[in-house]
Write an enzyme that holds these catalytic residues in place. Structure first.
Site, PDB file in Angstrom:
ATOM      1  N   MET A   1     -39.495  69.362  30.103  1.00  0.00           N
ATOM      2  CA  MET A   1     -40.951  69.303  30.217  1.00  0.00           C
ATOM      3  C   MET A   1     -41.502  70.614  30.774  1.00  0.00           C
ATOM      4  O   MET A   1     -42.518  71.117  30.306  1.00  0.00           O
ATOM      5  CB  MET A   1     -41.376  68.124  31.086  1.00  0.00           C
ATOM      6  CG  MET A   1     -42.860  67.856  31.063  1.00  0.00           C
ATOM      7  SD  MET A   1     -43.460  67.497  29.400  1.00  0.00           S
ATOM      8  CE  MET A   1     -43.504  65.707  29.422  1.00  0.00           C
TER       9      MET A   1
ATOM     10  N   LYS B   1     -31.370  51.243  68.067  1.00  0.00           N
ATOM     11  CA  LYS B   1     -30.053  50.595  68.139  1.00  0.00           C
ATOM     12  C   LYS B   1     -30.001  49.523  69.229  1.00  0.00           C
ATOM     13  O   LYS B   1     -29.453  48.444  69.020  1.00  0.00           O
ATOM     14  CB  LYS B   1     -28.978  51.658  68.393  1.00  0.00           C
ATOM     15  CG  LYS B   1     -27.554  51.120  68.329  1.00  0.00           C
ATOM     16  CD  LYS B   1     -26.540  52.242  68.368  1.00  0.00           C
ATOM     17  CE  LYS B   1     -25.142  51.743  68.682  1.00  0.00           C
ATOM     18  NZ  LYS B   1     -24.542  50.905  67.650  1.00  0.00           N
TER      19      LYS B   1
ATOM     20  N   PHE C   1     -29.225  62.970  69.069  1.00  0.00           N
ATOM     21  CA  PHE C   1     -28.481  63.144  67.825  1.00  0.00           C
ATOM     22  C   PHE C   1     -28.991  62.177  66.763  1.00  0.00           C
ATOM     23  O   PHE C   1     -29.148  60.991  67.016  1.00  0.00           O
ATOM     24  CB  PHE C   1     -26.975  62.907  68.077  1.00  0.00           C
ATOM     25  CG  PHE C   1     -26.149  62.982  66.823  1.00  0.00           C
ATOM     26  CD1 PHE C   1     -26.015  64.182  66.130  1.00  0.00           C
ATOM     27  CD2 PHE C   1     -25.513  61.858  66.322  1.00  0.00           C
ATOM     28  CE1 PHE C   1     -25.262  64.252  64.972  1.00  0.00           C
ATOM     29  CE2 PHE C   1     -24.757  61.923  65.159  1.00  0.00           C
ATOM     30  CZ  PHE C   1     -24.632  63.125  64.473  1.00  0.00           C
ATOM     31  N   GLN C   2     -29.276  62.677  65.583  1.00  0.00           N
ATOM     32  CA  GLN C   2     -29.799  61.904  64.450  1.00  0.00           C
ATOM     33  C   GLN C   2     -31.092  61.168  64.791  1.00  0.00           C
ATOM     34  O   GLN C   2     -31.328  60.060  64.329  1.00  0.00           O
ATOM     35  CB  GLN C   2     -28.743  60.934  63.903  1.00  0.00           C
ATOM     36  CG  GLN C   2     -27.579  61.677  63.242  1.00  0.00           C
ATOM     37  CD  GLN C   2     -26.715  60.803  62.348  1.00  0.00           C
ATOM     38  OE1 GLN C   2     -26.570  59.617  62.605  1.00  0.00           O
ATOM     39  NE2 GLN C   2     -26.129  61.404  61.324  1.00  0.00           N
TER      40      GLN C   2
ATOM     41  N   GLU D   1     -29.166  57.572  50.184  1.00  0.00           N
ATOM     42  CA  GLU D   1     -30.229  56.649  50.595  1.00  0.00           C
ATOM     43  C   GLU D   1     -31.425  56.652  49.647  1.00  0.00           C
ATOM     44  O   GLU D   1     -32.110  55.648  49.501  1.00  0.00           O
ATOM     45  CB  GLU D   1     -30.705  56.972  52.015  1.00  0.00           C
ATOM     46  CG  GLU D   1     -29.688  56.644  53.112  1.00  0.00           C
ATOM     47  CD  GLU D   1     -28.731  57.795  53.372  1.00  0.00           C
ATOM     48  OE1 GLU D   1     -28.690  58.770  52.579  1.00  0.00           O
ATOM     49  OE2 GLU D   1     -27.997  57.721  54.381  1.00  0.00           O
TER      50      GLU D   1
END
Lengths: 159, 566
Positions: B480, B162, B112-113, B50
């Protein structure tokens, strides 16, 4: 220098968290904060006391104004204004000190809002200095508990 | 007509002219994906992480000059977007990110999630929303796009439970967004323009300092006009590169920590600094007290909070950069009180001084015959692409060499994570840029460390036939940090040695891409030519001089005149 800011906000969930998050995220300090809805139920007024030099206060007001939900920011210090805070103080009030507590409260135009055999709970309103003065006077008598509201402020009407 | 929330979302996207989104599915957004499959007008690019979706949307937005869109599911999908969102926030990139959320009835129950992504992203979005009622969905999306693309642009997140995606809603026609509180100011105050112009006429040694705001507001033409009209040298921030032609004699390239000697000397000695769409980042200013100490400062910015945030500004102009510069140019065209040509001539000795600095310490490196110098690779990329490629970078030495040696002449051709400095930005950004501009050559200039942060996107590039080229400047170091350790930490190379690394050529081949390698300077040109001639994703693995550093360098916290040179 101490500044009192009045911030008009959209009355939506999470808005207060945006304001406080802004302060913590950018390292600004909040000394006191009070908030409630205004005459318009979609709008809340938040009074916030902070401190800093002119550059910091300028950044605070600009950053506040950048929040999408902020309607208006007023730095009260640029105006004539009244500010009040309320404190409820539970103080020991036994046989020897009951009269003394009442005398002190009377001088500061406070009132007793709860009584028990050994204590009074007293309500005091005024600016932060006055509240502090009452606390300092009552402390030797024996303060058990204090709750304070934070400052609410309003500009004086143009005369 | 009643449609589902998911259907309404797609209708709103089309209404906003969105034709490409970057995302990754999950349980909470299945309904949206179900609709996306049926839709023929919106291309969904399936990334492999993502974070990459957001970086791709970021570069897509910069290439198109409009809002980029990313989509992720709830919980881990949402948290994986945070780095990309924070990067877009610091770089002021217009973007709308949609995240899935558990059904409204479960919010707050540690489902959940479930994660409070609105809370998590509050400090790194321009604004964000949780849509709890399907009736709020359509106006929220319209408002989000409006906020993302107007004023100082930025990312806006919308969290979509949802059940809201399943619920029915009536689609209403597009109406102008009306907001009570958000009214960015685009027009400059005429009094401030006049004040600025009069101050410019008092200056003998002016410098224009252009930032990303010039590119965001499409003000390159106006900036160039002002510079030429008055003979003012121009320096650019990392985000401003391309805002003024890099090969123009008035260009001094980048300033700041890895800026040119002459840009930093010019800023340190100027008597007038005209900052346009730049925010005086610490990587630019170095020690604040020693930054432009003799200069009056004019600052043009659309964001009032950027003004006098880091340095005290004498003349602020809060406006869109394009409008403000156009205002200044128009004032100069009209003025009878001042002579523009004479003023331009007054600046000649100043330009001569800068030229002398340029000759004294040009941007350069020590050439070697047996090992590849990274600067040489970037120069060759510039030469062989005619300076016309879209360049994205990762973060670190690769980013600075790209900024120094690929002399950008056009805006929107250099994409890098400037403010946040995200390793792993460049490759997904290259995919986003290529999706927006299929006909352009797109090259990610990467380090061997940073390319490994999002290398899984090789699959995405292959799936969507993105012929992006990745030029790895491979020194087997986190270069760097190693450079800082060399200079300031007594060469204690703690955790910066990357001795175990994949064979990037084989890795490219494993994904069905093309892998090429150069180990000698003579191989650089053939490798680049072959890569440019290949219509496939290509990794070019340039094995470079291991200990090469980025110079000039201003040590953190020092004055910009205290440069370490080559």
């Amino acid at each position: 220098m101490r500044h009192t800011l009045s911030v008009l906000l959209q009355n939506k969930p999470g808005v207060l968290s945006r304001v406080t998050g802004l302060f913590s995220g950018r390292g600004f300090n909040i000394e006191s904060l009070s908030v409630a809805t205004t005459l318009e139920k979609e709008v809340s007024c938040l009074t916030l006391v902070t401190s800093g030099d002119n550059a910091i206060i300028e950044q605070i007001t600009k950053q506040l104004h950048k929040l999408i939900d902020v309607i208006k920011v007023t730095d009260m210090s640029e105006h004539e204004y009244v500010e009040r805070e309320m404190a409820i103080i539970r103080v020991k009030a036994e046989a020897g000190t009951r009269a003394e507590v009442l005398r002190v409260i009377d001088i500061f135009r406070g009132k007793v809002v709860d009584v028990s055999p050994k204590t009074y709970a007293v309500e005091i309103t005024g600016n932060a200095n006055k509240i502090q003065a009452v606390i300092d006077i009552l402390r030797p008598i024996g303060i058990q508990e204090i709750v304070r509201t934070g400052t609410a402020a309003m500009t004086r009407a143009i005369k | 007509m009643q449609i589902t929330g998911a259907q309404a979302l797609l209708k709103c996207l089309k209404e906003q002219n969105v034709s490409c989104i970057f995302g990754f599915p999950g349980g909470a957004v299945i309904d949206i994906y179900d609709e996306l499959l049926k839709d023929k007008e919106i291309t969904h690019v399936l990334v492999r992480h993502e974070q990459a979706a957001v970086h791709a949307a970021d570069a897509y937005a910069r290439t198109k000059g409009d809002v980029g869109v990313a989509l992720a599911t709830s919980g881990p999908g949402a948290t994986n977007t945070v780095t990309g969102i924070a990067s877009a926030y610091l770089d002021s990139i217009p973007m709308v990110v949609f995240t899935g959320q558990v059904p409204t009835a479960l919010i707050g129950n540690d489902a959940f999630q479930e994660v409070d992504i609105v809370g998590i992203t509050r400090p790194c979005t321009k604004h964000n929303y949780l849509v709890k009622d399907v009736n709020d969905l359509i106006p929220t999306i319209r408002e989000a796009f409006h906020i993302a693309r107007t004023g100082r642009p930025g990312p806006v997140l919308i969290d979509l439970p949802k059940d809201v995606m399943v619920a029915k809603v009536t689609f209403t026609e597009n109406a102008p967004v009306k907001m009570r509180t958000y009214r960015p100011n685009y027009e400059p105050h005429s009094g401030q323009i006049e004040k600025a112009c009069k101050a410019i006429f008092k200056a003998k040694k002016p410098v224009l300092y252009a930032g990303g705001g010039v590119i965001a507001s499409k003000a390159s033409k106006e900036l160039t006009e002002l510079a030429k009209k008055l003979n003012i040298p121009v320096t650019m921030t990392l985000m401003g590169l391309g805002g003024f032609p890099g090969t123009d004699p008035l260009s001094m390239g980048m300033l700041g920590m890895h800026g040119t000697y002459y840009a930093n000397m010019a800023v340190a000695n100027c008597d007038m600094l005209i900052a346009v769409g730049a925010r005086f980042d610490d990587r630019v200013t170095g020690k604040i007290s020693a930054f432009a100490p003799h200069a009056k400062i004019i600052h043009i910015d659309i964001d009032p909070s950027s003004i006098s945030k880091n340095v005290k500004v004498d003349i602020p102009i809060v406006a869109d950069c394009k409008n403000a510069l156009a205002g200044i140019n128009a004032w100069l065209d009209k003025t009878k009180e001042f002579n523009v040509k004479e003023q331009a001539a007054i600046h000649e000795p100043w330009l001569a001084q800068i030229k002398e600095w340029k000759t004294e310490h040009p941007l350069g490196y020590i050439e070697e015959t047996d090992v590849i110098k990274p600067q040489f690779v970037v120069q060759k990329l510039h030469e062989l692409t005619g300076g016309d490629a879209i360049i994205t970078t990762e973060v670190g030495q690769n980013q600075m060499w790209a900024a120094q040696f690929y002399h950008f002449n056009k805006p929107n051709h250099f994409m890098t994570s400037g403010g946040l400095g995200v390793m792993g930005y460049g490759f997904p950004a290259a995919i986003g840029a290529q999706m927006a501009a299929p006909d352009k050559v797109v090259i990610d200039i990467a380090g061997d460390g940073s390319i490994q942060m999002n290398i899984q996107e090789l699959a995405t590039a292959r799936q969507y036939k993105c012929p992006v080229k990745i030029a790895i400047l491979n020194n087997s170091y986190l270069g760097m940090v190693r450079q800082w350790q060399e200079l300031f930490y007594n060469k204690q190379y703690s955790a910066t040695v990357l001795d175990v690394a994949p064979d990037f050529v084989k890795l490219a081949e494993a994904y069905g891409a093309v892998g090429l390698r150069a180990t000698k300077p003579s191989e650089v040109e053939p490798v680049i030519k072959e890569a440019l001639a290949t219509n496939n994703t290509v990794i070019m693995d340039f094995v470079i001089s291991r200990e090469e550093g980025v110079y000039p360098m201003v040590p953190a916290g020092k004055a910009t005149t205290e440069m370490l040179l080559v």
